[in-house]
Design an enzyme around this catalytic site. Structure first.
Site, PDB file in Angstrom:
ATOM      1  N   LYS A  82       0.887  -1.172   0.000  1.00 51.17           N
ATOM      2  CA  LYS A  82       0.000   0.000   0.000  1.00 51.17           C
ATOM      3  C   LYS A  82       0.925   1.221   0.000  1.00 51.17           C
ATOM      4  O   LYS A  82       1.271   1.771   1.052  1.00 51.17           O
ATOM      5  CB  LYS A  82      -0.925  -0.025   1.221  1.00 51.17           C
ATOM      6  CG  LYS A  82      -2.018   1.016   1.169  1.00 51.17           C
ATOM      7  CD  LYS A  82      -3.055   0.764   2.246  1.00 51.17           C
ATOM      8  CE  LYS A  82      -4.024   1.929   2.396  1.00 51.17           C
ATOM      9  NZ  LYS A  82      -4.919   2.123   1.263  1.00 51.17           N
TER      10      LYS A  82
HETATM   11  C1  LIG Z   1      -6.534   0.203  -4.052  1.00 44.76           C
HETATM   12  C2  LIG Z   1      -7.270  -0.315  -2.867  1.00 44.76           C
HETATM   13  N1  LIG Z   1      -7.881  -1.500  -2.928  1.00 44.76           N
HETATM   14  C3  LIG Z   1      -8.557  -2.014  -1.888  1.00 44.76           C
HETATM   15  C4  LIG Z   1      -8.663  -1.318  -0.697  1.00 44.76           C
HETATM   16  C5  LIG Z   1      -9.408  -1.912   0.448  1.00 44.76           C
HETATM   17  O1  LIG Z   1      -8.500  -2.332   1.452  1.00 44.76           O
HETATM   18  P1  LIG Z   1      -8.900  -2.333   2.982  1.00 44.76           P
HETATM   19  O2  LIG Z   1     -10.149  -3.131   3.112  1.00 44.76           O
HETATM   20  O3  LIG Z   1      -7.744  -2.955   3.668  1.00 44.76           O
HETATM   21  O4  LIG Z   1      -9.108  -0.919   3.378  1.00 44.76           O
HETATM   22  C6  LIG Z   1      -8.041  -0.062  -0.576  1.00 44.76           C
HETATM   23  C7  LIG Z   1      -8.122   0.690   0.664  1.00 44.76           C
HETATM   24  O5  LIG Z   1      -7.185   0.723   1.412  1.00 44.76           O
HETATM   25  C8  LIG Z   1      -7.320   0.438  -1.672  1.00 44.76           C
HETATM   26  O6  LIG Z   1      -6.728   1.632  -1.612  1.00 44.76           O
END
Ligand SMILES: Cc1ncc(COP(=O)(O)O)c(C=O)c1O
Length: 313
Positions: free
Chosen positions: A156
């Site tokens: 991330k």
């Molecule tokens: C590109 C992307 N995909 C999926 C998610 C969903 O991830 P999470 O459920 O860990 O927030 C996020 C959010 O963080 C994201 O930025």
């Protein structure tokens, strides 16, 4: 959405005033996007508050840093404790929590290794991300998601969100709430900041990690709930047209939580309302985070803060 400020931000082990949490314009991250971060929610329960899946978020932050050879001076456990400290110091719950580690002021040039790693954790009140309670009207983006072996989508990383920005801006400029990116092979991937689920018949499908998605914590929570509810779950590559013929579709994410999709490319999904499988999962998820059902998976880390009305529900 404007940021509502709080009193303190955690920086490298200390709580500092919000307005002092500044960096130099020549910091490495400003030029080369060298950051990894998390987005976490703290929910209100009756007479208490709890951070949703805090250890899993911090484990992902540590993983993201590892991919980018960014040594963190804090363990995942220490970072979890820091999140609790900053929430309690600010006395704000429910809230959104933003831990970030980045390469600070050191050297100019692409190689980040001589620039120091800074870690900050902020928290602030935050509401719904995908607008509208009646489902999101989304499009398939003309922008693809990150190609394999270019920008690692399991990290991330701040830089990944340049791609997300292209998808999101295009969607909003064209009158949609959100865009869905395809991977480089044309398979469904995910939204600009959300994982994607579709239902066809009585089967719940989601796109696998190899299709350029973030390993979403909400995604894994929904998969866990679905399996426990006896719903058949399939993680497989999905063609774009699955979106046009599915019975239900929804996004998951810390910000988006569980948001059903009303239409894709102006094609209505079902009758446009939240379908039965989505409704079941939506309820199971919110019952736990709002404290209406027991926290049977130990998803909530308690914080001692006087709670206000829940946001984002
Ligand atoms: C590109 C992307 N995909 C999926 C998610 C969903 O991830 P999470 O459920 O860990 O927030 C996020 C959010 O963080 C994201 O930025």
């Amino acid at each position: 959405m404007p940021i509502e400020t709080t009193n303190y931000i955690w920086h490298n082990g200390e709580l500092i005033p919000w307005e002092k949490a500044n960096i130099h314009v020549m910091s490495h991250v400003v030029h080369y996007g060298s950051s990894v971060f998390e987005g976490i929610r703290c929910y209100a329960q009756p007479n208490s508050a709890g951070v949703f899946r805090l250890p899993e978020h911090m484990a992902r932050l540590v993983d993201s840093a590892k991919i980018y050879r960014m040594p963190l001076a804090y363990t995942a456990e220490e970072l979890c404790a820091a999140v609790v400290d900053v929430i309690e110091a600010n006395g704000v719950a429910p809230c959104y929590i933003r831990p970030i580690a980045f390469r600070g002021y050191g050297e100019i040039g692409v190689n980040p290794l001589k620039s120091p790693v800074e870690v900050y954790i902020a928290n602030f009140p935050w509401g719904k991300y995908v607008p509208g309670n009646h489902g999101a009207d989304v499009c398939v983006s003309s922008w693809n998601r990150l190609a394999p072996n270019t920008m690692p989508s399991l990290a991330k990383a701040g830089a990944n969100y340049m791609n997300s920005q292209l998808i999101r801006m295009e969607a909003e400029v064209n009158g949609y709430d959100e865009g869905i990116g395809l991977d480089v092979n044309g398979h469904l991937s995910e939204g600009s900041g959300e994982n994607l689920f579709v239902v066809r018949g009585d089967v719940l499908y989601t796109t696998p990690l190899a299709n350029s998605v973030l390993n979403g914590i909400t995604r894994s929570s929904i998969l866990q709930l679905a399996r426990q509810l006896g719903i058949t779950v399939v993680e497989q590559a999905l063609p774009r047209e699955m979106l046009y013929i599915c019975d239900e579709a929804f996004f998951t994410g810390t910000a988006a939580e569980v948001t059903h999709l009303r239409s894709v490319d102006r094609i209505l999904i079902g009758d446009g309302t939240m379908g039965p499988i989505t409704t079941k999962l939506h309820k199971a998820f919110f019952d736990i985070v709002n404290g209406l059902a027991p926290d049977r998976f130990n998803w909530l880390t308690p914080v001692k803060v006087k709670v206000e009305e829940a946001v984002g529900v």
